[in-house]
Scaffold this motif. Structure first.
Motif, PDB file in Angstrom:
ATOM      1  N   UNK A 155       0.830  -1.205   0.000  1.00  0.00           N
ATOM      2  CA  UNK A 155       0.000   0.000   0.000  1.00  0.00           C
ATOM      3  C   UNK A 155       0.866   1.257   0.000  1.00  0.00           C
ATOM      4  N   UNK A 156       2.052   1.137  -0.592  1.00  0.00           N
ATOM      5  CA  UNK A 156       3.034   2.226  -0.621  1.00  0.00           C
ATOM      6  C   UNK A 156       2.487   3.533  -1.191  1.00  0.00           C
ATOM      7  N   UNK A 157       1.724   3.530  -2.314  1.00  0.00           N
ATOM      8  CA  UNK A 157       1.256   4.819  -2.838  1.00  0.00           C
ATOM      9  C   UNK A 157       0.431   5.614  -1.829  1.00  0.00           C
ATOM     10  N   UNK A 158      -0.399   4.922  -1.069  1.00  0.00           N
ATOM     11  CA  UNK A 158      -1.213   5.612  -0.070  1.00  0.00           C
ATOM     12  C   UNK A 158      -0.351   6.161   1.061  1.00  0.00           C
ATOM     13  N   UNK A 159       0.536   5.320   1.587  1.00  0.00           N
ATOM     14  CA  UNK A 159       1.362   5.735   2.714  1.00  0.00           C
ATOM     15  C   UNK A 159       2.302   6.868   2.290  1.00  0.00           C
ATOM     16  N   UNK A 160       2.820   6.793   1.065  1.00  0.00           N
ATOM     17  CA  UNK A 160       3.678   7.860   0.551  1.00  0.00           C
ATOM     18  C   UNK A 160       2.888   9.156   0.389  1.00  0.00           C
ATOM     19  N   UNK A 161       1.677   9.057  -0.134  1.00  0.00           N
ATOM     20  CA  UNK A 161       0.831  10.239  -0.313  1.00  0.00           C
ATOM     21  C   UNK A 161       0.542  10.905   1.027  1.00  0.00           C
ATOM     22  N   UNK A 162       0.429  10.103   2.087  1.00  0.00           N
ATOM     23  CA  UNK A 162       0.173  10.631   3.427  1.00  0.00           C
ATOM     24  C   UNK A 162       1.426  11.200   4.083  1.00  0.00           C
ATOM     25  N   UNK A 163       2.573  11.119   3.367  1.00  0.00           N
ATOM     26  CA  UNK A 163       3.870  11.566   3.892  1.00  0.00           C
ATOM     27  C   UNK A 163       4.236  10.814   5.172  1.00  0.00           C
ATOM     28  N   UNK A 164       3.922   9.502   5.165  1.00  0.00           N
ATOM     29  CA  UNK A 164       4.202   8.659   6.320  1.00  0.00           C
ATOM     30  C   UNK A 164       5.098   7.482   5.960  1.00  0.00           C
ATOM     31  N   UNK A 165       5.736   7.515   4.782  1.00  0.00           N
ATOM     32  CA  UNK A 165       6.525   6.379   4.310  1.00  0.00           C
ATOM     33  C   UNK A 165       7.991   6.538   4.713  1.00  0.00           C
ATOM     34  N   UNK A 166       8.510   5.523   5.420  1.00  0.00           N
ATOM     35  CA  UNK A 166       9.947   5.485   5.737  1.00  0.00           C
ATOM     36  C   UNK A 166      10.327   4.062   6.132  1.00  0.00           C
ATOM     37  N   UNK A 167      11.646   3.798   6.179  1.00  0.00           N
ATOM     38  CA  UNK A 167      12.118   2.481   6.602  1.00  0.00           C
ATOM     39  C   UNK A 167      13.247   2.646   7.604  1.00  0.00           C
ATOM     40  N   UNK A 168      13.543   1.557   8.328  1.00  0.00           N
ATOM     41  CA  UNK A 168      14.654   1.500   9.279  1.00  0.00           C
ATOM     42  C   UNK A 168      15.411   0.209   9.014  1.00  0.00           C
ATOM     43  N   UNK A 169      16.724   0.297   8.853  1.00  0.00           N
ATOM     44  CA  UNK A 169      17.545  -0.893   8.666  1.00  0.00           C
ATOM     45  C   UNK A 169      17.761  -1.601   9.995  1.00  0.00           C
ATOM     46  N   UNK A 170      17.960  -2.935   9.927  1.00  0.00           N
ATOM     47  CA  UNK A 170      18.163  -3.714  11.141  1.00  0.00           C
ATOM     48  C   UNK A 170      19.207  -4.789  10.966  1.00  0.00           C
ATOM     49  N   UNK A 171      19.421  -5.534  12.025  1.00  0.00           N
ATOM     50  CA  UNK A 171      20.371  -6.642  12.049  1.00  0.00           C
ATOM     51  C   UNK A 171      19.642  -7.946  11.710  1.00  0.00           C
ATOM     52  N   UNK A 172      20.390  -8.975  11.298  1.00  0.00           N
ATOM     53  CA  UNK A 172      19.753 -10.270  11.044  1.00  0.00           C
ATOM     54  C   UNK A 172      18.926 -10.728  12.246  1.00  0.00           C
TER      55      UNK A 172
END
Length: 351
Positions: free
Chosen positions: A172-189
């Motif tokens: 649902x990326x287009x919606x979340x991006x449109x809401x200016x709420x899209x981001x990610x966080x990198x993590x460990x295995x």
């Protein structure tokens, strides 16, 4: 009865004096009436989403070439986006709220752990030996399986087998991006934890008894094996031979609600030779053919889908599905925007 003509003769922006328009722009103001019919069209929406078909036969060689051209370390997620030209290829949208991508993982590769705000699912297209670890649960990937990676949960992909593994990403990326709420966080295995939801919730209507403490998992089942979904469809078809649409929904086994919050996911079986006219509804729909061969009619467009092909239909549009085989059933994975439309109160079923 009001005169319709007065609603069709709204003033144009060019009708306004240039100095007035410039003053509006300086103050970050825009007159509504020149654009009113664009944002509120008469009778029904005018979607940008176009009927479109992505044949796997022509897509696959380009995806394999991507595997040769770009190592996983430089790609992180090696994906070809299935973009709808009605939205512009640069926007990477299949519909207003759905993103589609074909992702490739080669033997020995590992796509590192991260988490993000958009919800995602993986529909496995081909190959064996890969897995997705979601929130510590290792989910093996087999053709036709549906695997959830809901919003905020850590997930990573690995491949211990031979040969390429490909899956269809639906977000649902287009919606979340449109809401200016899209981001990610990198993590460990991740450390794999014992227990798998697809085993605990393997039978409909039978769930684990929480004798001492209720589970705090919002998503108790992350992998929906195709072997189980297919068996459910065949049993439903045999039990109700007059049933027009043999379809099952992927749901949360504890609550009975949609498997994820924004998009809906389903599996449909078309009996041999069956033609099915779907209700005209407000949500856009995506069809991915798991088994068989079908013809998809979307308004005035017609697409012949082979196995692993994907197509998209805009909302408010008639859709007809026809199984080309008179001897074997066809099986289709469907994703749509129904949960979102229901939550927003704009869902319509026009029959």
């Amino acid at each position: 009865m009001q005169d319709q003509s007065r609603f069709d003769t709204l003033g144009r922006l060019e009708d306004l004096p240039l100095d007035y328009r410039e003053e509006l722009a300086r103050q970050n103001l825009v007159p509504l009436w020149p654009s009113l019919r664009a944002v509120l069209p008469a009778g029904k929406p005018q979607p940008n989403t176009r009927p479109i078909h992505w044949p796997y036969e022509t897509l696959r060689p380009l995806l394999m070439q991507a595997g040769e051209l770009t190592p996983i370390e430089k790609a992180e997620r090696r994906v070809l986006v299935l973009a709808n030209p009605g939205h512009g290829l640069e926007k990477m949208q299949a519909s207003a709220a759905m993103y589609l991508g074909m992702q490739l993982l080669l033997p020995g590769e590992w796509a590192p752990a991260h988490r993000h705000t958009p919800n995602a699912v993986r529909m496995i297209v081909e190959g064996e030996g890969a897995y997705t670890t979601v929130d510590g649960e290792k989910c093996p990937m087999s053709r036709g399986d549906l695997i959830l990676t809901p919003t905020g949960l850590w997930h990573e992909h690995g491949h211990d087998g031979d040969g390429p593994v490909v899956w269809l990403d639906v977000l649902d990326l287009p919606l979340v991006y449109y809401m200016e709420a899209s981001y990610h966080i990198d993590g460990e295995p991740q450390t794999v934890k014992p227990g798998r939801g697809d085993r605990a919730y393997a039978r409909a209507g039978v769930v684990p008894t929480q004798v001492f403490q209720r589970s705090n998992k919002a998503y108790p089942m992350l992998r929906y094996p195709w072997v189980e979904a297919r068996a459910a469809l065949e049993a439903l078809a045999a039990d109700q031979p007059e049933l027009e649409a043999v379809q099952v929904s992927y749901v949360n086994p504890e609550t009975g609600t949609d498997a994820e919050n924004i998009l809906g996911f389903y599996a449909l079986m078309l009996r041999p030779g069956q033609t099915l006219d779907l209700p005209v509804r407000s949500p856009a729909m995506v069809f991915h053919l798991i088994e068989g061969g079908i013809d998809v009619g979307i308004s005035d467009n017609s697409f012949a889908l082979a196995e692993a092909d994907t197509c998209c239909a805009p909302g408010y549009t008639p859709v007809r599905l026809r199984n080309r085989s008179t001897n074997s059933p066809a099986f289709v994975f469907i994703a749509d925007e129904t949960p979102l439309h229901r939550k927003l109160g704009v869902f319509e079923n026009r029959g």
